[in-house]
Motif scaffolding. Sequence first.
Motif, short mmCIF file in Angstrom:
data_model
loop_
_atom_site.label_atom_id
_atom_site.label_comp_id
_atom_site.label_asym_id
_atom_site.label_seq_id
_atom_site.Cartn_x
_atom_site.Cartn_y
_atom_site.Cartn_z
N SER A 86 0.85 -1.18 0.00
CA SER A 86 0.00 0.00 0.00
C SER A 86 0.88 1.23 0.00
N ILE A 87 0.78 2.02 -1.05
CA ILE A 87 1.60 3.23 -1.16
C ILE A 87 1.28 4.19 -0.02
N SER A 88 -0.01 4.32 0.29
CA SER A 88 -0.38 5.25 1.35
C SER A 88 0.21 4.85 2.69
N GLU A 89 0.21 3.56 3.00
CA GLU A 89 0.78 3.10 4.27
C GLU A 89 2.29 3.30 4.29
N ASP A 90 2.95 3.03 3.18
CA ASP A 90 4.40 3.25 3.10
C ASP A 90 4.73 4.72 3.35
N LEU A 91 3.94 5.60 2.78
CA LEU A 91 4.19 7.03 2.96
C LEU A 91 3.96 7.45 4.41
N VAL A 92 2.93 6.89 5.02
CA VAL A 92 2.68 7.19 6.43
C VAL A 92 3.89 6.82 7.28
N ASN A 93 4.52 5.70 6.93
CA ASN A 93 5.70 5.26 7.67
C ASN A 93 6.94 6.09 7.39
N HIS A 94 7.14 6.43 6.12
CA HIS A 94 8.45 6.93 5.71
C HIS A 94 8.52 8.43 5.45
N ALA A 95 7.39 9.08 5.21
CA ALA A 95 7.43 10.52 4.96
C ALA A 95 7.74 11.27 6.25
N ILE A 96 8.51 12.36 6.11
CA ILE A 96 8.81 13.17 7.29
C ILE A 96 7.82 14.35 7.39
N LYS A 97 6.99 14.51 6.39
CA LYS A 97 5.97 15.56 6.38
C LYS A 97 4.59 14.93 6.62
N PRO A 98 3.61 15.73 7.06
CA PRO A 98 2.26 15.20 7.23
C PRO A 98 1.71 14.63 5.92
N VAL A 99 0.86 13.63 6.05
CA VAL A 99 0.25 12.97 4.90
C VAL A 99 -1.26 12.97 5.08
N ILE A 100 -2.01 13.28 4.03
CA ILE A 100 -3.46 13.18 4.09
C ILE A 100 -3.93 12.23 2.98
N THR A 101 -4.84 11.34 3.34
CA THR A 101 -5.35 10.37 2.38
C THR A 101 -6.85 10.51 2.22
N PHE A 102 -7.31 10.20 1.01
CA PHE A 102 -8.73 10.28 0.67
C PHE A 102 -9.15 8.94 0.08
N LYS A 103 -10.21 8.37 0.63
CA LYS A 103 -10.66 7.04 0.20
C LYS A 103 -11.37 7.12 -1.14
N ILE A 104 -10.99 6.23 -2.05
CA ILE A 104 -11.68 6.14 -3.35
C ILE A 104 -12.99 5.41 -3.15
#
Length: 274
Positions: A256-274
């Motif tokens: 899951s790209i979104s989960e990987d980003l939540v783990n690895h990004a140093i900036k806040p992440v916002i996700t929107f469900k399709i």
Amino acid sequence: MKQILVPTDFSAHAENALKVAIQIAKKNNSTIRLLHLLEIPHQTNDAINSATGIPEVMLHIKNANDSLAKIKETFKDENIEINEFVRFERPHEGILSYSNKNAIDLIVMGSHGISGIEEILIGSNTEKVVRLSNAPVLVIKKDTTQLHPVNFVFASDFSNEIKKPFEKMIEFTRFFDANLHLVMICTPNSFKTTAVSENIISNFLADFNLKNYTTTIYNDTNIEKGILNFAKKINADLIGLCTHGRTGLSHFFSGSISEDLVNHAIKPVITFKI
């Protein structure tokens, strides 16, 4: 964003998420729902109906309510309506259930961040909520206590299924008056020529009245790296993307790209469900 849900485990990460949620609530006259989930151990759960089990359960409830009351008292001068709740449920299940039942508009969560074998084996409650939540999820990273997204990166393949969550993303961008940077990541496994990519983005955006935005086609070895590298290049303050909410084996094998980003990004992440 009238109803903002902030799950808390009383950690510093959760407190940072609450501070950002308060910032958003003050700007939008929103109500914050502060939620703590009590995951009672099986042996205690089995004893809830017994005379010996009830005192221990009541102690858990009292401690949780006391901690929530202290948090509410800490932020009383913010002039924001904060309602606190305690539920007995597994954390990610309780968050999702509460959000669905109470028409939550935005979930703001702190992320501890994990990596390596721990990430593969156990994941995190934040990841599970990101993957499955119907409401947008804003994940606040370490040491972030204020959100002022001047540069907002939104990564997408700009397919038709993205259009509905894209509208929510636009609302969020306008709320913060941010510069929107739209990016399509091209990888060896999903290669498109520049001409094809530009045509896809152009056709997609024809249905929206956007202002103050840029479009970029960015090449990298995989999508996650592409998003992170592009975000770093433009000094992004916030990263956004859509999630399919895959579960089960398909999720395990495809990732899951979104989960990987939540783990690895140093900036806040916002996700929107399709």
